[in-house]
Design an enzyme around this catalytic site. Structure first.
Site, mmCIF file in Angstrom:
data_model
loop_
_atom_site.group_PDB
_atom_site.id
_atom_site.type_symbol
_atom_site.label_atom_id
_atom_site.label_comp_id
_atom_site.label_asym_id
_atom_site.label_seq_id
_atom_site.Cartn_x
_atom_site.Cartn_y
_atom_site.Cartn_z
ATOM 1 N N SER A 91 -10.933 -0.917 3.239
ATOM 2 C CA SER A 91 -10.207 -0.996 4.627
ATOM 3 C C SER A 91 -9.687 0.282 5.301
ATOM 4 C CB SER A 91 -9.180 -1.904 4.446
ATOM 5 O OG SER A 91 -9.425 -3.107 3.678
ATOM 6 N N ARG B 140 0.834 -1.203 -0.010
ATOM 7 C CA ARG B 140 -0.128 -0.087 -0.089
ATOM 8 C C ARG B 140 0.817 1.245 -0.073
ATOM 9 N NH1 ARG B 140 -2.167 -3.464 -1.304
ATOM 10 N NH2 ARG B 140 -3.778 -4.518 -0.542
ATOM 11 N N GLU C 214 -5.388 3.400 6.595
ATOM 12 C CA GLU C 214 -5.158 3.405 4.878
ATOM 13 C C GLU C 214 -5.384 4.649 4.115
ATOM 14 O OE1 GLU C 214 -5.837 -0.531 2.943
ATOM 15 O OE2 GLU C 214 -6.891 0.839 1.377
HETATM 16 C C1 FAD Z 1 -15.714 -0.472 -0.744
HETATM 17 C C2 FAD Z 1 -14.276 -0.168 -1.128
HETATM 18 C C3 FAD Z 1 -13.469 -1.269 -1.318
HETATM 19 C C4 FAD Z 1 -12.218 -0.966 -1.315
HETATM 20 N N1 FAD Z 1 -11.173 -2.082 -1.746
HETATM 21 C C5 FAD Z 1 -9.740 -1.868 -1.941
HETATM 22 C C6 FAD Z 1 -9.073 -2.897 -2.026
HETATM 23 O O1 FAD Z 1 -9.404 -4.009 -2.044
HETATM 24 N N2 FAD Z 1 -7.790 -2.725 -2.164
HETATM 25 C C7 FAD Z 1 -7.377 -1.594 -2.254
HETATM 26 O O2 FAD Z 1 -5.983 -1.291 -2.209
HETATM 27 N N3 FAD Z 1 -8.223 -0.397 -2.051
HETATM 28 C C8 FAD Z 1 -9.363 -0.481 -1.905
HETATM 29 N N4 FAD Z 1 -10.143 0.551 -1.492
HETATM 30 C C9 FAD Z 1 -9.654 1.852 -1.499
HETATM 31 C C10 FAD Z 1 -9.810 2.728 -3.047
HETATM 32 O O3 FAD Z 1 -10.629 2.256 -3.676
HETATM 33 C C11 FAD Z 1 -8.258 2.513 -3.690
HETATM 34 O O4 FAD Z 1 -7.191 3.017 -2.909
HETATM 35 C C12 FAD Z 1 -8.310 3.490 -5.047
HETATM 36 O O5 FAD Z 1 -7.243 2.945 -5.940
HETATM 37 C C13 FAD Z 1 -8.413 4.980 -4.866
HETATM 38 O O6 FAD Z 1 -8.808 5.570 -6.041
HETATM 39 P P1 FAD Z 1 -9.389 6.881 -6.103
HETATM 40 O O7 FAD Z 1 -9.470 7.272 -7.628
HETATM 41 O O8 FAD Z 1 -10.822 6.776 -5.460
HETATM 42 O O9 FAD Z 1 -8.686 7.885 -5.080
HETATM 43 P P2 FAD Z 1 -9.189 8.984 -4.326
HETATM 44 O O10 FAD Z 1 -9.755 8.423 -3.039
HETATM 45 O O11 FAD Z 1 -9.652 10.004 -5.181
HETATM 46 O O12 FAD Z 1 -7.390 9.513 -3.806
HETATM 47 C C14 FAD Z 1 -6.714 8.773 -2.923
HETATM 48 C C15 FAD Z 1 -5.462 9.374 -2.923
HETATM 49 O O13 FAD Z 1 -4.820 9.325 -4.039
HETATM 50 C C16 FAD Z 1 -4.570 10.450 -4.461
HETATM 51 N N5 FAD Z 1 -4.929 10.837 -6.219
HETATM 52 C C17 FAD Z 1 -5.955 10.159 -6.599
HETATM 53 N N6 FAD Z 1 -5.629 10.187 -7.999
HETATM 54 C C18 FAD Z 1 -4.568 10.581 -8.141
HETATM 55 C C19 FAD Z 1 -3.860 11.096 -9.424
HETATM 56 N N7 FAD Z 1 -4.185 11.030 -10.649
HETATM 57 N N8 FAD Z 1 -2.596 11.714 -9.044
HETATM 58 C C20 FAD Z 1 -2.028 11.969 -7.998
HETATM 59 N N9 FAD Z 1 -2.762 11.498 -6.746
HETATM 60 C C21 FAD Z 1 -3.887 10.838 -6.763
HETATM 61 C C22 FAD Z 1 -5.507 11.524 -3.958
HETATM 62 O O14 FAD Z 1 -4.982 12.675 -3.904
HETATM 63 C C23 FAD Z 1 -5.657 10.967 -2.483
HETATM 64 O O15 FAD Z 1 -4.474 11.425 -1.755
HETATM 65 C C24 FAD Z 1 -11.773 0.475 -1.598
HETATM 66 C C25 FAD Z 1 -12.445 1.393 -1.268
HETATM 67 C C26 FAD Z 1 -13.920 1.086 -1.118
HETATM 68 C C27 FAD Z 1 -14.700 2.325 -0.865
#
Ligand code: FAD
Length: 355
Positions: free
Chosen positions: A245, A163, A347
């Protein structure tokens, strides 16, 4: 002027207003939005799908840039080298996985059903069921806000860990130095999956750990397992109004792990003398079962609770604030520390708040 609330842009459905909000639909618009905010000395929050963020109830005092670039380009496809696909940062991650499985691009099928955008995946080296994106990412193209220039990282330069990546390490208060513009994946061609690395998934597929299965079957079983744990976003299911998580699995010295009860799950941590523990198990055994916090007299007033399907997700039951979510997180973290002497770490990215 209408206010944009972070609660409407995040899967947990919490967070106050953005002082300024920009939706950037192309690479040029992303760079322009970030450059303009940086030149004005404003704080910048980069937002993908909002599925790994917890923003203060007071909101965000700077510019929120929503990454809304979509689509992908196949640069090469042959049976020897596989497919090289360059994906825009705002492209929905699970839509990419679905396309990959349908077109026999192998390697990301076990990462089905994870919410959010593709640009967010390298940030915390998204992973599930023994797979993570570091196994298939070839390169990440970014905008370096410090040098005001495009910078491309190869896989090894991204310093992927559990992570973790250089993109996360250089993020301060949710404000990354490197804004992801595109992610390039190198995927082998074929209908078979990558080797299955997780016992629960192998059992569901009827194969041994280390064997392959049809990618279609892997995707179906992963989606089924994830849904049973509330880990596939579903507007109808309050157990999915979370950041996934809430805590990472703690990585501790082997001596610390030895002090735990014999049935505590232990996994290889990838570093000598270290062991990875199950945060969900620690939480449950510290007395915080599924649905902890639902009672109206709980620290969150019942508005936020552990998921009723999984102890690792903190969920918004309707009308929760960020403070309600944090109240549950603090209680759980304190309970695990008191019972086992192990500190849990969040996380999701915490913006304007602390645990
Ligand atoms: C129901 C559920 C299940 C999940 N299951 C998992 C899982 O199994 N495994 C796992 O690893 N994660 C999981 N997650 C967490 C999450 O989905 C992932 O971490 C996902 O990749 C985050 O992407 P996002 O676009 O929503 O990022 P955001 O939440 O919008 O951003 C998260 C972080 O990344 C940064 N960021 C986003 N996009 C960019 C970009 N283009 N450039 C630079 N920084 C950026 C943001 O600034 C922030 O710091 C889960 C979440 C939920 C709600």
């Amino acid at each position: 002027m209408t206010q944009t609330l972070l609660s409407s842009l995040t899967t947990a459905g919490v967070g106050g207003p953005a002082a300024r909000y920009v939706e950037a639909r192309t690479e040029a618009e992303i760079i322009d939005a970030v450059r303009t905010a940086d030149a004005a000395g404003e704080q910048v929050l980069i937002l993908g799908g909002g599925s790994n963020l917890l923003v203060a109830d007071g909101g965000f005092a700077g510019t929120v840039v929503k990454i809304a670039s979509e689509g992908f380009t196949v640069n090469a496809e042959d049976s020897c080298g596989g497919v090289a696909v360059v994906v825009q940062a705002g492209h929905n991650w699970d839509a990419l996985v679905e396309h990959a499985v349908r077109h026999a691009w192998s390697g990301i099928e076990a990462l089905s059903g994870i919410p959010g955008a593709t640009g967010g995946t390298p940030v915390q080296n998204v992973g599930a069921y023994g797979a993570d994106v570091s196994q298939t990412i070839a390169a990440v193209r970014t905008w370096d806000r410090q040098r005001n220039a495009v910078q491309t990282f190869t896989n090894s330069e991204l310093k992927f860990g559990y992570r973790d990546s250089i993109l996360k390490q250089t993020t301060v208060e949710g404000s990354p130095r490197y804004v992801v513009l595109t992610v390039e994946f190198q995927l082998p061609l074929g209908r078979m999956s990558a080797p299955i690395r997780y016992a629960e998934l192998a059992r569901a597929l009827g194969v041994e750990v280390g064997q392959r299965a049809y990618s279609n079957d892997v995707r179906r079983e992963v989606l089924r397992l994830r849904a049973s744990k509330g880990m596939v976003w579903d507007a109808e299911d309050r157990d999915t109004y979370s950041t996934g998580s809430f805590f990472t699995n703690p990585i501790v010295p082997a001596q610390t792990a030895e002090r735990l009860p014999a049935d505590a799950p232990r996994f290889p941590a990838g570093a000598a003398g270290m062991v990875k523990l199950s945060a969900a198990w620690l939480i449950d055994r510290a007395g915080f079962g599924k649905g902890f916090g639902l009672e109206p007299d709980s620290v969150s007033g019942g508005r936020a609770s552990l998921s009723t399907k999984h102890t690792l997700a903190i969920t918004n039951r309707g009308g929760a604030s960020t403070d309600d979510v944090l109240a549950i997180a603090r209680e759980v973290r304190r309970g695990v520390a008191d019972r086992f002497g192990i500190e849990l770490h969040p996380e999701p990215l915490l913006i304007g708040v602390e645990l």
